[in-house]
Design a protein around this motif. Structure first.
Motif, PDB file in Angstrom:
ATOM      1  N   LYS A   7       0.838  -1.199   0.000  1.00  0.00           N
ATOM      2  CA  LYS A   7       0.000   0.000   0.000  1.00  0.00           C
ATOM      3  C   LYS A   7       0.875   1.253   0.000  1.00  0.00           C
ATOM      4  O   LYS A   7       0.610   2.219  -0.711  1.00  0.00           O
ATOM      5  CB  LYS A   7      -0.930  -0.021   1.222  1.00  0.00           C
ATOM      6  CG  LYS A   7      -1.821   1.192   1.334  1.00  0.00           C
ATOM      7  CD  LYS A   7      -2.817   1.057   2.468  1.00  0.00           C
ATOM      8  CE  LYS A   7      -2.134   1.364   3.773  1.00  0.00           C
ATOM      9  NZ  LYS A   7      -3.080   1.478   4.898  1.00  0.00           N
ATOM     10  N   TYR A   8       1.963   1.250   0.784  1.00  0.00           N
ATOM     11  CA  TYR A   8       2.858   2.400   0.856  1.00  0.00           C
ATOM     12  C   TYR A   8       3.650   2.577  -0.440  1.00  0.00           C
ATOM     13  O   TYR A   8       3.909   3.704  -0.876  1.00  0.00           O
ATOM     14  CB  TYR A   8       3.798   2.273   2.044  1.00  0.00           C
ATOM     15  CG  TYR A   8       3.073   2.332   3.365  1.00  0.00           C
ATOM     16  CD1 TYR A   8       2.361   3.457   3.739  1.00  0.00           C
ATOM     17  CD2 TYR A   8       3.082   1.241   4.222  1.00  0.00           C
ATOM     18  CE1 TYR A   8       1.681   3.517   4.942  1.00  0.00           C
ATOM     19  CE2 TYR A   8       2.410   1.280   5.430  1.00  0.00           C
ATOM     20  CZ  TYR A   8       1.706   2.429   5.782  1.00  0.00           C
ATOM     21  OH  TYR A   8       1.035   2.476   6.962  1.00  0.00           O
ATOM     22  N   LEU A   9       4.028   1.472  -1.068  1.00  0.00           N
ATOM     23  CA  LEU A   9       4.730   1.569  -2.352  1.00  0.00           C
ATOM     24  C   LEU A   9       3.826   2.184  -3.418  1.00  0.00           C
ATOM     25  O   LEU A   9       4.250   3.040  -4.195  1.00  0.00           O
ATOM     26  CB  LEU A   9       5.231   0.200  -2.797  1.00  0.00           C
ATOM     27  CG  LEU A   9       6.414  -0.354  -2.014  1.00  0.00           C
ATOM     28  CD1 LEU A   9       6.745  -1.763  -2.499  1.00  0.00           C
ATOM     29  CD2 LEU A   9       7.620   0.541  -2.159  1.00  0.00           C
ATOM     30  N   ILE A  13       4.397   5.688  -5.497  1.00  0.00           N
ATOM     31  CA  ILE A  13       4.345   5.740  -6.968  1.00  0.00           C
ATOM     32  C   ILE A  13       3.319   6.769  -7.418  1.00  0.00           C
ATOM     33  O   ILE A  13       3.571   7.568  -8.329  1.00  0.00           O
ATOM     34  CB  ILE A  13       4.041   4.336  -7.546  1.00  0.00           C
ATOM     35  CG1 ILE A  13       5.241   3.417  -7.327  1.00  0.00           C
ATOM     36  CG2 ILE A  13       3.691   4.428  -9.027  1.00  0.00           C
ATOM     37  CD1 ILE A  13       4.974   1.967  -7.648  1.00  0.00           C
ATOM     38  N   PHE A  14       2.157   6.803  -6.781  1.00  0.00           N
ATOM     39  CA  PHE A  14       1.121   7.764  -7.139  1.00  0.00           C
ATOM     40  C   PHE A  14       1.604   9.202  -6.920  1.00  0.00           C
ATOM     41  O   PHE A  14       1.420  10.069  -7.771  1.00  0.00           O
ATOM     42  CB  PHE A  14      -0.155   7.500  -6.314  1.00  0.00           C
ATOM     43  CG  PHE A  14      -1.207   8.537  -6.522  1.00  0.00           C
ATOM     44  CD1 PHE A  14      -1.951   8.553  -7.690  1.00  0.00           C
ATOM     45  CD2 PHE A  14      -1.451   9.515  -5.564  1.00  0.00           C
ATOM     46  CE1 PHE A  14      -2.925   9.506  -7.899  1.00  0.00           C
ATOM     47  CE2 PHE A  14      -2.407  10.480  -5.764  1.00  0.00           C
ATOM     48  CZ  PHE A  14      -3.155  10.478  -6.940  1.00  0.00           C
ATOM     49  N   LEU A  18       2.047  12.001  -9.830  1.00  0.00           N
ATOM     50  CA  LEU A  18       1.325  13.262  -9.719  1.00  0.00           C
ATOM     51  C   LEU A  18       2.283  14.449  -9.791  1.00  0.00           C
ATOM     52  O   LEU A  18       2.022  15.434 -10.488  1.00  0.00           O
ATOM     53  CB  LEU A  18       0.534  13.291  -8.405  1.00  0.00           C
ATOM     54  CG  LEU A  18      -0.337  14.514  -8.183  1.00  0.00           C
ATOM     55  CD1 LEU A  18      -1.418  14.595  -9.256  1.00  0.00           C
ATOM     56  CD2 LEU A  18      -0.957  14.468  -6.802  1.00  0.00           C
ATOM     57  N   THR A  19       3.404  14.345  -9.098  1.00  0.00           N
ATOM     58  CA  THR A  19       4.406  15.415  -9.150  1.00  0.00           C
ATOM     59  C   THR A  19       4.948  15.594 -10.566  1.00  0.00           C
ATOM     60  O   THR A  19       5.088  16.724 -11.042  1.00  0.00           O
ATOM     61  CB  THR A  19       5.571  15.097  -8.186  1.00  0.00           C
ATOM     62  OG1 THR A  19       5.044  14.894  -6.884  1.00  0.00           O
ATOM     63  CG2 THR A  19       6.591  16.208  -8.165  1.00  0.00           C
TER      64      THR A  19
END
Length: 103
Positions: A7-9, A13-14, A18-19
């Motif tokens: 979940k943290y990975l 990535i998201f 987004l950046t």
């Protein structure tokens, strides 16, 4: 080493995607500064090449136009002067330096 929760990975990535998307959107919309040359070069010539240094009627003369004209008109004389100064400086100790021109 422990394991990382997937979940943290996916969250990392998201955030990175987004950046990356936001940076591209700002660049596309013209929000990021347009740089035609590195900052050190801009500082040495007085600013960006696209800066207008003069206007004549409705015609603008940019710093790039100015440097192109200066380069065409005085390139050989300036190179000769720089070579002459370097030869004089290196000849102070009695040796004669070798000069190679590439123009």
């Amino acid at each position: 080493m422990g394991t990382v929760n997937s979940k943290y990975l996916w969250m990392l990535i998201f955030i990175l995607l987004l950046t990356n998307f936001m940076t591209g959107a700002y660049a596309f919309m013209g929000e990021l500064p347009k740089v035609d040359s590195p900052k050190i070069v801009q500082d040495s010539i007085g600013g960006p090449l696209e800066d207008v240094v003069a206007t004549v009627g409705d015609e603008e003369i940019t710093r790039a136009d100015l440097y192109q004209a200066m380069r065409k008109g005085h390139e050989k004389e300036t190179l000769d002067r720089l070579i002459r100064e370097a030869v004089e400086k290196q000849s102070e100790n009695g040796s004669k330096p070798t000069v190679k021109r590439f123009d």
